[in-house]
Write a protein that holds these residues in place. Structure first.
Motif, PDB file in Angstrom:
ATOM      1  N   ASP A  43      -4.450   5.511   2.345  1.00  0.00           N
ATOM      2  CA  ASP A  43      -5.050   6.621   1.609  1.00  0.00           C
ATOM      3  C   ASP A  43      -4.192   7.879   1.681  1.00  0.00           C
ATOM      4  OD1 ASP A  43      -7.196   5.147   0.774  1.00  0.00           O
ATOM      5  OD2 ASP A  43      -8.448   5.673   2.509  1.00  0.00           O
ATOM      6  N   GLN A  44      -3.223   7.924   2.613  1.00  0.00           N
ATOM      7  CA  GLN A  44      -2.345   9.081   2.702  1.00  0.00           C
ATOM      8  C   GLN A  44      -1.373   9.129   1.528  1.00  0.00           C
ATOM      9  OE1 GLN A  44      -0.466   9.542   6.491  1.00  0.00           O
ATOM     10  NE2 GLN A  44      -2.340   9.132   7.641  1.00  0.00           N
ATOM     11  N   ILE A  45      -1.215   8.011   0.822  1.00  0.00           N
ATOM     12  CA  ILE A  45      -0.424   8.028  -0.405  1.00  0.00           C
ATOM     13  C   ILE A  45      -1.265   8.708  -1.476  1.00  0.00           C
ATOM     14  CG2 ILE A  45       0.680   6.577  -2.156  1.00  0.00           C
ATOM     15  CD1 ILE A  45       1.133   4.485  -0.019  1.00  0.00           C
ATOM     16  N   PRO A  46      -0.722   9.664  -2.231  1.00  0.00           N
ATOM     17  CA  PRO A  46      -1.539  10.465  -3.144  1.00  0.00           C
ATOM     18  C   PRO A  46      -2.248   9.624  -4.200  1.00  0.00           C
ATOM     19  CG  PRO A  46       0.805  10.724  -3.607  1.00  0.00           C
ATOM     20  CD  PRO A  46       0.694  10.011  -2.304  1.00  0.00           C
ATOM     21  N   ASP A  47      -3.461  10.074  -4.570  1.00  0.00           N
ATOM     22  CA  ASP A  47      -4.232   9.450  -5.635  1.00  0.00           C
ATOM     23  C   ASP A  47      -4.332  10.417  -6.804  1.00  0.00           C
ATOM     24  OD1 ASP A  47      -4.927   6.898  -4.577  1.00  0.00           O
ATOM     25  OD2 ASP A  47      -6.308   7.885  -3.193  1.00  0.00           O
ATOM     26  N   TYR A  48      -4.848   9.904  -7.915  1.00  0.00           N
ATOM     27  CA  TYR A  48      -4.990  10.730  -9.104  1.00  0.00           C
ATOM     28  C   TYR A  48      -6.024  11.819  -8.847  1.00  0.00           C
ATOM     29  CZ  TYR A  48      -5.663  11.902 -14.017  1.00  0.00           C
ATOM     30  OH  TYR A  48      -5.740  12.560 -15.212  1.00  0.00           O
ATOM     31  N   GLU A  49      -5.658  13.071  -9.089  1.00  0.00           N
ATOM     32  CA  GLU A  49      -6.487  14.203  -8.694  1.00  0.00           C
ATOM     33  C   GLU A  49      -7.667  14.452  -9.628  1.00  0.00           C
ATOM     34  OE1 GLU A  49      -3.892  17.524  -8.337  1.00  0.00           O
ATOM     35  OE2 GLU A  49      -2.886  16.780  -6.532  1.00  0.00           O
ATOM     36  N   GLU A  50      -7.562  14.036 -10.896  1.00  0.00           N
ATOM     37  CA  GLU A  50      -8.618  14.326 -11.868  1.00  0.00           C
ATOM     38  C   GLU A  50      -9.457  13.071 -12.148  1.00  0.00           C
ATOM     39  OE1 GLU A  50      -6.910  16.157 -15.284  1.00  0.00           O
ATOM     40  OE2 GLU A  50      -5.679  17.517 -14.097  1.00  0.00           O
TER      41      GLU A  50
END
Length: 486
Positions: free
Chosen positions: A334-341
């Protein structure tokens, strides 16, 4: 007196003579240039040869439908389709590409395309490395100086089918062929006047890039189609009012461009190809354009955009998990970035999945709702859809957006010949080598995502497509042709 036989055919002799005059008497440049072009065209025709059979062309063409109807099971039990007849007919149609009458060339292109789609012609095109190059030269000529719009469209389709018919392992030659057609296809997409020509150029550009481009060139293809998507097709429009495209035509071109982008994204990042960083960067760059396309007035464009979004989620999720496993670190993935919107995206997809607007006809609403239900399941829960393709008693199951979008592209190009290419064409087979093989429809059963491609016979044991059998038959055919002097 010189030996006339050395000049070859009357056409070849005439233009060779013109070329000779140009060298001796300094012929005007335009006539000399025409002579050189004609020599090049005739050389291409001579490379591919003349049909050995003495049967009338109509008789050979009448046999095409019979040959096209050969099913996978029938061909497997009765052996090879007569390759000599196929080769004779191929040579006859290719020879007709050099005729002056537009109608003759159109007929030849139509029959040639039918043959390339319904049968695997790789052994003929691959028997001499000059064959495919010569065929592409003739097809390019029909695109550049056609007698009709129909000839252009048929020739463009022929280029795509010629690439589909390449024998696997062409290597550097593939790059040369791709470089030969790339500028022409891009130019037609942007500058052609007729919608149908633009559409076929988009389809052909996407397929030849999928089949023959390096990773760098595939990324270049993604960038080319991204510019069309982000501009809402403005760079496809003509400023001339007389040749202005209608809204319906623009919808068709935007649908084709969106699907082309999805096919190339699947090629670059599907099934764990590429890196997570590259897939993520591409996704972040193109997501705004796809969000805009979700609001497009065409149902087909909205669905294509939604499927691309689901594809990008699927690919990045697969690559994210793969990266965590390979790095073998204690960090949570989960430390890998996810889509923010994410919330805004889910809301947009939900609206489309439950759309009840009377502005959209009933059939379109039904198709849109079904498509976006699958899309939402992937975006929210990483569920991968599956699609089953049936061939008589056999079925082949595809799982995941990458495999499904690739399947649709091949089905669009090959039609009824898809099963024959699955069986004989290593290029097509290798694309789906990681397709899911399911032996049951039960949930969680036989869900081997990395399993081999398989035809499953209902009510009996699985029947695998034997690549050893295919290779053996191909070697036998080559030996037969060699003995016959082909």
């Amino acid at each position: 007196m010189s030996d006339v036989s050395q000049l070859g055919s009357p056409r070849e002799g005439f233009f060779s003579y013109l070329f000779f005059l140009g060298l001796v008497f300094d012929m005007p440049k335009n006539l000399s240039k025409q002579a050189r072009k004609q020599q090049s065209r005739i050389a291409a025709l001579n490379t591919l040869g003349t049909p050995a059979s003495s049967r009338a062309g109509s008789e050979l063409e009448d046999e095409l439908d019979t040959l096209s109807e050969a099913s996978f099971a029938t061909a497997d039990s009765t052996g090879e389709i007569d390759e000599t007849r196929l080769e004779d007919t191929l040579r006859r149609q290719i020879d007709d590409l050099g005729e002056k009458r537009t109608a003759t060339r159109e007929t030849a292109l139509g029959t040639l395309n039918q043959m390339l789609a319904h049968h695997y012609c790789g052994p003929f095109l691959g028997s001499n490395q000059s064959n495919l190059s010569a065929l592409l030269q003739l097809l390019i000529r029909s695109v550049r100086k056609p007698g009709s719009t129909q000839e252009t469209i048929l020739a463009l389709k022929g280029i795509g089918l010629a690439f589909l018919s390449q024998e696997a392992g062409a290597g550097g030659e593939q790059d040369d062929y791709y470089g030969l057609v790339l500028p022409l296809l891009k130019n037609l997409v942007l500058t052609a006047v007729e919608c149908d020509v633009k559409y076929q150029a988009i389809e052909t550009l996407a397929m030849v890039t999928f089949l023959a481009a390096s990773h760098a060139d595939t990324m270049g293809g993604l960038d080319f189609f991204y510019k069309i998507l982000i501009s809402q097709g403005d760079n496809l429009r003509s400023e001339d009012e007389d040749t202005k495209l209608s809204n319906k035509e623009m919808h068709t071109l935007m649908d084709a461009s969106t699907r082309a982008y999805g096919l190339l994204y699947a090629s670059a990042f599907g099934d764990g190809r590429g890196t997570y960083e590259d897939a993520w960067d591409e996704w972040q760059a193109v997501m705004p354009a796809h969000l805009d396309l979700l609001e497009h007035s065409s149902k087909d464009v909205r669905v294509a955009a939604g499927e691309n979004i689901a594809l990008m989620f699927e690919c990045t999720d697969t690559l994210k998990k793969q990266q965590v496993v390979e790095e073998d670190e204690q960090e949570d993935e989960d430390q890998i970035p996810d889509y923010e919107e994410m919330d805004e995206l889910i809301d947009a997809l939900q609206r489309l999945a439950t759309d009840s607007s009377k502005k959209v006809n009933k059939q379109d609403r039904k198709e849109q709702r079904g498509a976006f239900r699958d899309i939402i399941r992937t975006v929210e829960s990483n569920e991968r859809p599956k699609e089953t393709l049936r061939f008589g008693r056999f079925r082949l199951v595809f799982r995941g957006w990458a495999n499904i979008l690739e399947l649709r592209a091949f089905r669009h190009w090959l039609g009824q010949g898809l099963v024959r290419h699955f069986h004989d064409n290593d290029t097509v087979y290798s694309v789906f080598a990681r397709t899911v093989n399911e032996s049951s429809d039960s949930e969680g059963e036989a869900d081997t995502e990395d399993g081999p491609t398989a035809f499953e016979e209902e009510g009996s044991e699985n029947v695998m497509v034997s690549k050893n059998d295919v290779a053996a038959r191909r070697e036998k055919a080559k030996r037969i042709r060699k003995v016959k002097g082909h």
